[in-house]
Enzyme design. Structure first.
Site, short mmCIF file in Angstrom:
data_model
loop_
_atom_site.label_atom_id
_atom_site.label_comp_id
_atom_site.label_asym_id
_atom_site.label_seq_id
_atom_site.Cartn_x
_atom_site.Cartn_y
_atom_site.Cartn_z
N HIS A 131 1.05 -1.36 -0.11
CA HIS A 131 0.03 0.00 0.10
C HIS A 131 0.84 1.30 -0.09
CE1 HIS A 131 -2.95 -2.73 2.11
NE2 HIS A 131 -3.74 -2.50 1.32
N LYS A 169 -16.01 -8.08 5.10
CA LYS A 169 -15.03 -9.14 5.41
C LYS A 169 -14.93 -8.75 7.08
CE LYS A 169 -11.80 -7.53 1.61
NZ LYS A 169 -10.70 -6.92 1.57
N ARG A 226 -2.27 -5.38 -8.78
CA ARG A 226 -1.05 -6.55 -8.40
C ARG A 226 -1.36 -7.48 -9.50
NH1 ARG A 226 -3.23 -7.38 -2.53
NH2 ARG A 226 -4.92 -6.84 -3.62
N SER A 269 -2.77 -8.13 2.78
CA SER A 269 -2.94 -7.93 4.02
C SER A 269 -3.24 -9.42 4.63
CB SER A 269 -4.19 -6.97 4.32
OG SER A 269 -3.73 -5.77 3.79
P1 ADP Z 1 -9.84 -3.73 -0.50
O1 ADP Z 1 -10.58 -4.29 0.58
O2 ADP Z 1 -10.45 -2.51 -1.15
O3 ADP Z 1 -9.31 -4.75 -1.41
P2 ADP Z 1 -7.05 -3.31 0.35
O4 ADP Z 1 -6.94 -2.55 1.58
O5 ADP Z 1 -6.85 -4.90 0.62
O6 ADP Z 1 -8.69 -2.84 0.20
O7 ADP Z 1 -6.54 -2.69 -0.84
C1 ADP Z 1 -6.63 -1.35 -1.17
C2 ADP Z 1 -6.05 -1.17 -2.56
O8 ADP Z 1 -4.72 -1.26 -2.49
C3 ADP Z 1 -6.72 -2.01 -3.63
O9 ADP Z 1 -6.44 -1.38 -5.03
C4 ADP Z 1 -5.65 -3.21 -3.67
O10 ADP Z 1 -5.48 -3.88 -4.80
C5 ADP Z 1 -4.35 -2.14 -3.35
N1 ADP Z 1 -3.16 -3.22 -2.76
C6 ADP Z 1 -3.33 -4.00 -1.77
N2 ADP Z 1 -2.15 -4.73 -1.44
C7 ADP Z 1 -1.28 -4.17 -2.61
C8 ADP Z 1 0.35 -4.43 -2.91
N3 ADP Z 1 0.99 -5.44 -2.48
N4 ADP Z 1 0.73 -3.76 -4.03
C9 ADP Z 1 -0.23 -2.92 -4.76
N5 ADP Z 1 -1.38 -2.61 -4.35
C10 ADP Z 1 -1.82 -3.08 -3.27
#
Ligand code: ADP
Length: 163
Positions: A18, A42, A91, A129
């Protein structure tokens, strides 16, 4: 006019993936507001204020980045804070379908809001995550993939759960 972008997500917890996206979006906007979703459908490990607090600590050295919690439609939140764009990370292929359909729906709901995608460094391409929660709960050391404050919070959380 100040160019504000919203970076919405669950951030359960925030990872270096992130942060990599935030750093890439940095030069394009005057301010980036991390929108931490209260309800995500979730079951989360951290509650919304813990998730937001970890985002705040992890971005302490990034003055353009602010953190807010939000509930409901992300387009409404974006309107409220005056965002001109929404930042998302892409990703491996698995993100593509979901992100594309979200971006199209959000564009339909708010014609003024466009989604800007950034691709992370290859180190973070398969980082999520969920993966972090799983391996840290089993005792793995993944210091280079998460901010220090997140590592500490995860260790504390899992030791509380064991009690
Ligand atoms: P959500 O519940 O919306 O998927 P996340 O907090 O998991 O929320 O992710 C928010 C954003 O960050 C999404 O666009 C996700 O694709 C991106 N993201 C999460 N992890 C990574 C990573 N390792 N590299 C790039 N983008 C990421």
């Amino acid at each position: 006019m100040k160019r504000i972008a919203v970076y919405p997500g669950t951030f359960d917890p925030i990872t270096n993936g992130h942060i990599d996206i935030l750093r890439k979006a940095f030069d394009m906007f005057d301010e980036i507001i991390i929108g931490v979703a209260k309800v995500t459908g979730k079951k989360t490990l951290f509650n919304v204020s813990e998730r937001a607090e970890l985002c705040r600590k992890a971005t302490e050295d990034m003055p353009k980045v602010k953190v807010q919690e939000f509930d409901g439609l992300v387009v409404e939140f974006a309107k409220k804070i005056g965002a001109v764009a929404m930042v998302r990370g892409l990703r491996a292929i698995s993100d593509f379908e979901y992100e594309l359909s979200q971006a199209l729906m959000n564009k339909k709901l708010s014609n003024k809001l466009d989604t800007v995608f950034f691709v992370p460094d290859y180190k973070y391409l398969y980082l999520s995550s969920t993966m972090i929660r799983q391996v840290v709960s089993l005792g793995a050391d993944v210091k280079d993939l998460i901010p220090d404050c997140v590592e500490k919070a995860l260790i504390e959380k899992f030791s509380e759960e064991e009690k």
